[in-house]
Design a protein around this motif. Sequence first.
Motif, PDB file in Angstrom:
ATOM      1  N   ALA A  21     -15.064 -23.735   3.729  1.00 60.28           N
ATOM      2  CA  ALA A  21     -14.931 -23.909   5.177  1.00 60.28           C
ATOM      3  C   ALA A  21     -15.882 -23.003   5.940  1.00 60.28           C
ATOM      4  O   ALA A  21     -16.409 -23.381   6.988  1.00 60.28           O
ATOM      5  CB  ALA A  21     -13.492 -23.634   5.601  1.00 60.28           C
ATOM      6  N   ALA A  22     -16.126 -21.800   5.414  1.00 61.94           N
ATOM      7  CA  ALA A  22     -16.998 -20.851   6.087  1.00 61.94           C
ATOM      8  C   ALA A  22     -18.471 -21.072   5.768  1.00 61.94           C
ATOM      9  O   ALA A  22     -19.341 -20.583   6.481  1.00 61.94           O
ATOM     10  CB  ALA A  22     -16.604 -19.427   5.714  1.00 61.94           C
ATOM     11  N   HIS A  23     -18.765 -21.812   4.713  1.00 59.30           N
ATOM     12  CA  HIS A  23     -20.146 -22.057   4.291  1.00 59.30           C
ATOM     13  C   HIS A  23     -20.350 -23.544   4.082  1.00 59.30           C
ATOM     14  O   HIS A  23     -20.623 -24.008   2.985  1.00 59.30           O
ATOM     15  CB  HIS A  23     -20.466 -21.298   2.994  1.00 59.30           C
ATOM     16  N   SER A  24     -20.199 -24.317   5.161  1.00 60.04           N
ATOM     17  CA  SER A  24     -20.377 -25.762   5.050  1.00 60.04           C
ATOM     18  C   SER A  24     -21.839 -26.164   5.038  1.00 60.04           C
ATOM     19  O   SER A  24     -22.181 -27.286   4.716  1.00 60.04           O
ATOM     20  CB  SER A  24     -19.668 -26.475   6.213  1.00 60.04           C
ATOM     21  N   TRP A  80     -20.696 -17.440  -6.514  1.00 64.82           N
ATOM     22  CA  TRP A  80     -19.883 -17.683  -7.704  1.00 64.82           C
ATOM     23  C   TRP A  80     -18.624 -18.473  -7.355  1.00 64.82           C
ATOM     24  O   TRP A  80     -18.229 -19.388  -8.072  1.00 64.82           O
ATOM     25  CB  TRP A  80     -19.517 -16.352  -8.343  1.00 64.82           C
ATOM     26  N   ILE A  81     -17.995 -18.157  -6.222  1.00 66.22           N
ATOM     27  CA  ILE A  81     -16.789 -18.887  -5.801  1.00 66.22           C
ATOM     28  C   ILE A  81     -17.131 -20.332  -5.478  1.00 66.22           C
ATOM     29  O   ILE A  81     -16.384 -21.256  -5.833  1.00 66.22           O
ATOM     30  CB  ILE A  81     -16.145 -18.187  -4.582  1.00 66.22           C
ATOM     31  N   LEU A  82     -18.278 -20.559  -4.834  1.00 65.78           N
ATOM     32  CA  LEU A  82     -18.669 -21.923  -4.486  1.00 65.78           C
ATOM     33  C   LEU A  82     -18.973 -22.767  -5.718  1.00 65.78           C
ATOM     34  O   LEU A  82     -18.911 -23.999  -5.653  1.00 65.78           O
ATOM     35  CB  LEU A  82     -19.896 -21.903  -3.563  1.00 65.78           C
ATOM     36  N   ARG A  83     -19.278 -22.121  -6.827  1.00 64.36           N
ATOM     37  CA  ARG A  83     -19.552 -22.854  -8.062  1.00 64.36           C
ATOM     38  C   ARG A  83     -18.295 -23.072  -8.894  1.00 64.36           C
ATOM     39  O   ARG A  83     -18.352 -23.746  -9.920  1.00 64.36           O
ATOM     40  CB  ARG A  83     -20.610 -22.125  -8.897  1.00 64.36           C
ATOM     41  N   ARG A 112     -14.667 -24.526  -8.437  1.00 62.72           N
ATOM     42  CA  ARG A 112     -13.735 -25.236  -7.557  1.00 62.72           C
ATOM     43  C   ARG A 112     -12.285 -24.840  -7.793  1.00 62.72           C
ATOM     44  O   ARG A 112     -11.431 -25.070  -6.945  1.00 62.72           O
ATOM     45  CB  ARG A 112     -13.893 -26.746  -7.741  1.00 62.72           C
ATOM     46  N   LEU A 113     -11.969 -24.249  -8.945  1.00 56.30           N
ATOM     47  CA  LEU A 113     -10.601 -23.846  -9.239  1.00 56.30           C
ATOM     48  C   LEU A 113     -10.277 -22.452  -8.725  1.00 56.30           C
ATOM     49  O   LEU A 113      -9.144 -21.992  -8.853  1.00 56.30           O
ATOM     50  CB  LEU A 113     -10.347 -23.897 -10.755  1.00 56.30           C
ATOM     51  N   HIS A 114     -11.241 -21.762  -8.150  1.00 61.06           N
ATOM     52  CA  HIS A 114     -10.989 -20.425  -7.613  1.00 61.06           C
ATOM     53  C   HIS A 114     -10.022 -20.519  -6.432  1.00 61.06           C
ATOM     54  O   HIS A 114     -10.130 -21.421  -5.598  1.00 61.06           O
ATOM     55  CB  HIS A 114     -12.304 -19.781  -7.166  1.00 61.06           C
ATOM     56  N   PRO A 115      -9.039 -19.612  -6.328  1.00 59.22           N
ATOM     57  CA  PRO A 115      -8.056 -19.705  -5.234  1.00 59.22           C
ATOM     58  C   PRO A 115      -8.659 -19.590  -3.838  1.00 59.22           C
ATOM     59  O   PRO A 115      -8.053 -20.043  -2.864  1.00 59.22           O
ATOM     60  CB  PRO A 115      -7.088 -18.543  -5.534  1.00 59.22           C
ATOM     61  N   GLN A 116      -9.837 -18.996  -3.711  1.00 60.08           N
ATOM     62  CA  GLN A 116     -10.481 -18.869  -2.404  1.00 60.08           C
ATOM     63  C   GLN A 116     -11.554 -19.928  -2.173  1.00 60.08           C
ATOM     64  O   GLN A 116     -12.316 -19.829  -1.213  1.00 60.08           O
ATOM     65  CB  GLN A 116     -11.104 -17.476  -2.268  1.00 60.08           C
ATOM     66  N   ASN A 149     -23.826 -27.801  -0.822  1.00 60.21           N
ATOM     67  CA  ASN A 149     -22.604 -28.036  -1.586  1.00 60.21           C
ATOM     68  C   ASN A 149     -22.205 -29.498  -1.404  1.00 60.21           C
ATOM     69  O   ASN A 149     -21.846 -29.905  -0.297  1.00 60.21           O
ATOM     70  CB  ASN A 149     -21.491 -27.111  -1.084  1.00 60.21           C
ATOM     71  N   PRO A 150     -22.274 -30.326  -2.440  1.00 61.23           N
ATOM     72  CA  PRO A 150     -21.984 -31.765  -2.260  1.00 61.23           C
ATOM     73  C   PRO A 150     -20.557 -32.027  -1.828  1.00 61.23           C
ATOM     74  O   PRO A 150     -20.270 -33.057  -1.245  1.00 61.23           O
ATOM     75  CB  PRO A 150     -22.263 -32.354  -3.656  1.00 61.23           C
ATOM     76  N   HIS A 151     -19.632 -31.104  -2.087  1.00 59.72           N
ATOM     77  CA  HIS A 151     -18.239 -31.308  -1.703  1.00 59.72           C
ATOM     78  C   HIS A 151     -17.998 -30.974  -0.234  1.00 59.72           C
ATOM     79  O   HIS A 151     -16.941 -31.269   0.306  1.00 59.72           O
ATOM     80  CB  HIS A 151     -17.311 -30.459  -2.579  1.00 59.72           C
ATOM     81  N   ALA A 152     -18.967 -30.316   0.416  1.00 60.35           N
ATOM     82  CA  ALA A 152     -18.802 -29.962   1.822  1.00 60.35           C
ATOM     83  C   ALA A 152     -19.534 -30.912   2.738  1.00 60.35           C
ATOM     84  O   ALA A 152     -19.394 -30.820   3.950  1.00 60.35           O
ATOM     85  CB  ALA A 152     -19.297 -28.539   2.064  1.00 60.35           C
ATOM     86  N   VAL A 153     -20.352 -31.802   2.199  1.00 60.22           N
ATOM     87  CA  VAL A 153     -21.100 -32.748   3.018  1.00 60.22           C
ATOM     88  C   VAL A 153     -20.204 -33.922   3.359  1.00 60.22           C
ATOM     89  O   VAL A 153     -19.728 -34.622   2.469  1.00 60.22           O
ATOM     90  CB  VAL A 153     -22.372 -33.230   2.290  1.00 60.22           C
TER      91      VAL A 153
END
Length: 430
Positions: A28-31, A13-16, A18-22, A44-48
């Motif tokens: 970083a932990a789930h690249s 849910w956090i990875l979906r 982007r405005l979540h504070p964590q 995650n397209p933002h981590a690639v």
Amino acid sequence: MTDIPRRDPRTEWILRNRLHPQYDEVVAAHSGPVRGPTGLLRWNPHAVGFIGPNGVKRIDRSAGLTGGAGGLSSRAKGRSAQAEVELPLHRIEQPDFYVAVVVDLAGGRLSGHDKDILGQAHQLVKATEGEGAVVAVALGEAREAVFDTAGADRLVHLTEVHGQPLTGYCPEQKLAVLEAVESELAPRYWLFPDSVHGGADLGSRLAARLGERPAVHAWQVDAEHTVCRGGSQLTDWHRPTARVMLLAEECALPIDETRHEAKPIELSSIPGVTPQIEDLGQVEVDPSKIALAEAEFILSAGNGVRDWQQFHSVASALGATEGASRVAVDDGNMPRFRQVGATGTWVTARVYVAVGISGAIQHMQGIGRCDKVVAINLDDGCDMIKRADLSVIGDSQGILAELLRLAETRQSGTEAESPAESAEEERHVA
């Protein structure tokens, strides 16, 4: 017990969101891939990829081995942050072996392709047993080449051989220098840029002289295995790592976190050669007949250009190839084959001058690999101004008129007065 990883709905849910504070912490932990709500692995397209030293997002082809995944590498800090801190000095006193990198040095400066190959050389040094040093071999004048920050531990730099300058097309003289390097240093690997600036030709000549089978257009290299791109860039060929390699662009990350000695090496003797090839110089070509994808100097027009005859005159006086934004093409002011951008032609010019172009995302993508960008625009907050290395804020018609006057003055070899000086003189006469 099974090896199937358990889902974490909260992390998903956090990875979906982007405005979540964590969000940044979790990314970083789930690249890598994350199992989605349906059970399928999703990237995650933002981590690639990551933001490279030049501020452009790059894809990490080494599966995260370079520390670039997720965009949290120290390279993401950019050059501006590194300029404030002195880079640590990397010193090699007595190297056990050498890796030679023959740079193109096009226009007297290190290109991005050259820096990528120097980065690849350091990866080979780290993957090889013993303490190695990277030798940069530069043949010709170096105007803006900074070898220490690019990763050269040793430097062989020559501008002439036996009184013959190393300018223009002179592969025989350059090959003689490489033979001297081979004789005195015996590099474990020879790396060349697979480019039209001379690296591909010179690398092939040296491979034939050494009796080696070179790896061409290699883009993934380690000490044992090499992946080469072939078949019109659609097929990958796997082969053992060769001693002579012609490398593609972005084969590795450039060196940007350390400063190297670039200690000069003097060659004791260079074989004398009797050139069989005579360089008759460059042939003048009409800039309007050069394809945009091959042009090195482009003057591009956008919606801010009002006097098109003036624009064509400036392009002719500067010897620039004409380009245009999509708006200028759609309005019928420029032909479709002159359109620059993701929906037109991707360009790699050394100098790109954008006149009256605000900078739509498709246009910015098309000029992403241009070296120097100059923007002329009235809006000092547009995206093109932010992207430009040099910005001129003002009316494009007046700036082009002054640019045309300066170009004609230089061509005629006489000093011409500016309109302001001429008007002042007329007032004094009156």
